[in-house]
Design a protein around this motif. Structure first.
Motif, short mmCIF file in Angstrom:
data_model
loop_
_atom_site.label_atom_id
_atom_site.label_comp_id
_atom_site.label_asym_id
_atom_site.label_seq_id
_atom_site.Cartn_x
_atom_site.Cartn_y
_atom_site.Cartn_z
N ASN A 151 -14.31 1.73 -5.12
CA ASN A 151 -14.85 1.70 -6.48
C ASN A 151 -16.36 1.76 -6.42
O ASN A 151 -17.05 0.73 -6.39
CB ASN A 151 -14.39 0.43 -7.22
N PRO A 170 -5.63 1.19 0.65
CA PRO A 170 -5.27 2.27 -0.27
C PRO A 170 -6.52 2.95 -0.82
O PRO A 170 -7.60 2.37 -0.84
CB PRO A 170 -4.52 1.53 -1.39
N ALA A 171 -6.34 4.17 -1.28
CA ALA A 171 -7.46 4.92 -1.86
C ALA A 171 -8.02 4.20 -3.08
O ALA A 171 -9.21 4.31 -3.40
CB ALA A 171 -7.00 6.33 -2.23
N THR A 172 -7.18 3.42 -3.74
CA THR A 172 -7.61 2.69 -4.93
C THR A 172 -8.58 1.55 -4.61
O THR A 172 -9.17 0.96 -5.51
CB THR A 172 -6.40 2.10 -5.67
N SER A 231 -9.13 -7.64 -5.86
CA SER A 231 -8.88 -7.77 -7.31
C SER A 231 -8.34 -9.13 -7.71
O SER A 231 -7.78 -9.28 -8.79
CB SER A 231 -7.92 -6.68 -7.81
N ASN A 280 -12.36 -4.83 -0.36
CA ASN A 280 -11.02 -4.88 0.21
C ASN A 280 -11.00 -5.55 1.58
O ASN A 280 -11.73 -5.14 2.50
CB ASN A 280 -10.47 -3.46 0.29
N ASN A 339 0.84 -1.19 0.00
CA ASN A 339 0.00 0.00 0.00
C ASN A 339 0.87 1.23 0.00
O ASN A 339 1.89 1.31 0.69
CB ASN A 339 -0.87 0.06 1.26
N LYS A 340 0.43 2.23 -0.77
CA LYS A 340 1.07 3.54 -0.65
C LYS A 340 0.70 4.08 0.71
O LYS A 340 -0.45 3.96 1.14
CB LYS A 340 0.50 4.44 -1.75
N ARG A 343 -18.36 -0.13 -9.01
CA ARG A 343 -18.28 -1.59 -9.07
C ARG A 343 -19.66 -2.16 -9.36
O ARG A 343 -20.65 -1.74 -8.72
CB ARG A 343 -17.75 -2.14 -7.75
N ASP A 395 -19.36 0.23 -1.43
CA ASP A 395 -18.57 1.47 -1.52
C ASP A 395 -19.57 2.57 -1.88
O ASP A 395 -20.28 2.46 -2.89
CB ASP A 395 -17.53 1.37 -2.64
#
Lengths: 112, 396
Positions: free
Chosen positions: A44, A39-41, B62, B254, A6-7, A47, B236
């Motif tokens: 979604n 992470p912010a990614t 993912s 996640n 993770n960033k 989705r 989300d």
């Protein structure tokens, strides 16, 4: 990147969704365990909805039809809902009616 | 009465989504051999006849996309590898071949055998190794979410093996407690996520519900009900407080977000010492989500219902006499000895929840199903004479 790939989370993100370990007094011995912020990614809102959310939508629509007169209904067609954001908006609209006590109180201080 | 039970005033259940025991906790076998996890020898055959062994390569997101099929017929194939004969044996050999059907991709289908290394799930790992982990907690039905969650609320799914709406013929645990003058609440995350228990309870008895913010406030004030059931965030979405990340761990949400949510529920309880000393928290998953586990589900007490081929979409009638796939389940309390592993000789399922709560707060109750009356309860695990003063806390 941290060990999970993770960033590192920004200060703002950390403040928004981070967790602070409670301070336990007295005789407690508390081992702090550090956990990572997603992470912010991970987000979604577009989705496609899962089979679970599709089922929930049907149930929510059933409750809407049972509890609300036609002119008070949200008026959304389930076939028009494809994403999690769209599902959440409809679910929120019906839940507001079924359970108005669940409204999130604003955390902003009133202006004097 | 054992002192832990005497002190117990609150039972809290947090039910997460769609992950199997081996997938989330299987790696703990390397830490403690008593934990019936994976050791690298477990495998399934793929569609080309190759052995696909379990590997600690699970990713937070993912990877299991598309969402693995967990409807009744799919789970049947996962457990019995396609055998529908009357003499069939549960081999747990059908997971890879079943997942292959969704994308026709051999390499992708093998990912259903991946599990998390312990270091990737610090919350579940810490709680499982510091408190009690169940070697044998199964989903109540070899099928999807809503019928499984029904067992946690009613002790039965009233003959449902899918996600259909139904109107129950018996009282939920919340209504039983309400009738006895005891407070119970289902806390959903927020209005946009809402609850999965819509048609029966939410529609008719919204007063039984609260939100996650209220749960946090109730923990802080010490006003938690006798029984609390908590739901995670299922989508989300945007909210007045900004973006909200799904925390249920249902693929493809996640997994770290779910860890954060479990940690926040736990922190809320432990941060109030009086509450911590009088509360037991069960973290459990509703079903395995189509993901591999190596333990065959056992037979169980039927609940008097049956589902014919039109409902099972298979050639046989299901008599609710077999449990679903194993799921992670962890019991947390300062009255539980550190490192407790609930052995393979004790089988639990979601009917154990209303069975336990009824036994604690109501006592004798003859209107529950045969399944619930036959279910194991779990409060005997609060076996210490004095509460522990060592624990863990989580921060980011």
């Amino acid at each position: 990147m941290n060990e999970a790939g993770n960033k590192p989370a920004s200060k703002r993100r950390r403040k928004a969704i981070g967790l602070r370990a409670p301070k336990l007094g007295g005789d407690f011995t508390a081992i702090p365990i550090h956990i990572l912020i997603p992470p912010a990614t991970a987000m979604n809102k577009n989705r496609p909805i899962s089979s679970l959310i599709k089922a929930q939508l049907l149930h929510i629509q059933h409750a809407e039809s049972a509890r609300l007169p036609k002119d008070k209904r949200v008026g959304v067609k389930l076939e028009d809902i494809h994403t999690e954001a769209e599902a959440a908006a409809y679910i929120a609209a019906v839940t507001r009616v079924l359970h108005p006590q669940g409204r999130k109180r604003s955390r902003r201080k009133p202006r004097s | 009465m054992p002192p832990g039970l005497d002190a117990l005033k609150h039972i809290v259940v947090l039910m997460m989504e769609n992950r199997s025991f081996d997938h989330m906790l299987g790696s703990l076998k390397a830490v403690n051999q008593q934990i019936d996890g994976v050791d690298g020898t477990q495998y399934n055959l793929d569609t080309q006849g190759n052995q696909v062994f379990v590997q600690p390569l699970a990713a937070f997101q993912s990877q299991l996309d598309p969402d693995p099929d967990h409807a009744f017929p799919a789970v049947d194939q996962q457990i019995f590898a396609g055998d529908q004969s009357p003499t069939r044996v549960a081999t747990m050999q059908g997971f890879v071949q079943n997942y292959f059907q969704q994308q026709q991709d051999v390499a992708h289908s093998q990912k259903i055998m991946y599990y998390f290394s312990a270091d990737k799930l610090p919350v579940l790992t810490s709680l499982a190794t510091n408190f009690a982990v169940f070697n044998r907690w199964f989903a109540s039905i070899p099928g999807p979410t809503i019928c499984n969650r029904a067992f946690a609320h009613y002790g039965t799914s009233f003959g449902q093996v899918g996600m259909n709406m139904f109107y129950p013929q018996g009282k939920s645990i919340y209504e039983r407690l309400q009738d006895a003058g005891i407070l119970a609440k289902l806390y959903y995350f927020d209005q946009a996520s809402s609850t999965m228990e819509v048609v029966n309870l939410f529609q008719h008895q919204p007063q039984l519900f609260g939100t996650y913010d209220q749960f946090l406030a109730d923990c802080k004030s010490g006003m938690l009900p006798a029984y609390s059931f908590i739901e995670p965030n299922y989508t989300d979405h945007d909210s007045d407080d900004g973006e909200q990340l799904a925390s249920d761990q249902h693929p493809d949400h996640n997994v770290q977000a779910g860890e954060l949510y479990i940690a926040s529920v736990y922190n809320a309880i432990v941060s109030n010492p009086a509450l911590w000393a009088s509360t037991v928290l069960l973290v459990v998953y509703d079903e395995h989500g189509g993901i591999f586990d190596h333990v065959p589900p056992p037979a169980c007490t039927p609940d008097g219902h049956s589902a014919g081929p039109a409902d099972t979409q298979l050639t046989y009638t299901f008599n609710f006499d077999r449990l679903g796939v194993r799921v992670p389940a962890i019991l947390i309390s300062p009255w539980i000895p550190k490192g407790t592993v609930v052995g393979t000789d004790r089988v639990f399922e979601h009917a154990s929840i209303p069975a336990t709560v009824t036994k604690k707060f109501i006592g004798s109750y003859t209107a529950s199903t045969a399944r619930e009356q036959g279910a194991q309860t779990f409060l005997d695990l609060l076996s210490l004479d004095t509460p522990r003063t060592d624990t863990v806390v989580f921060n980011t």
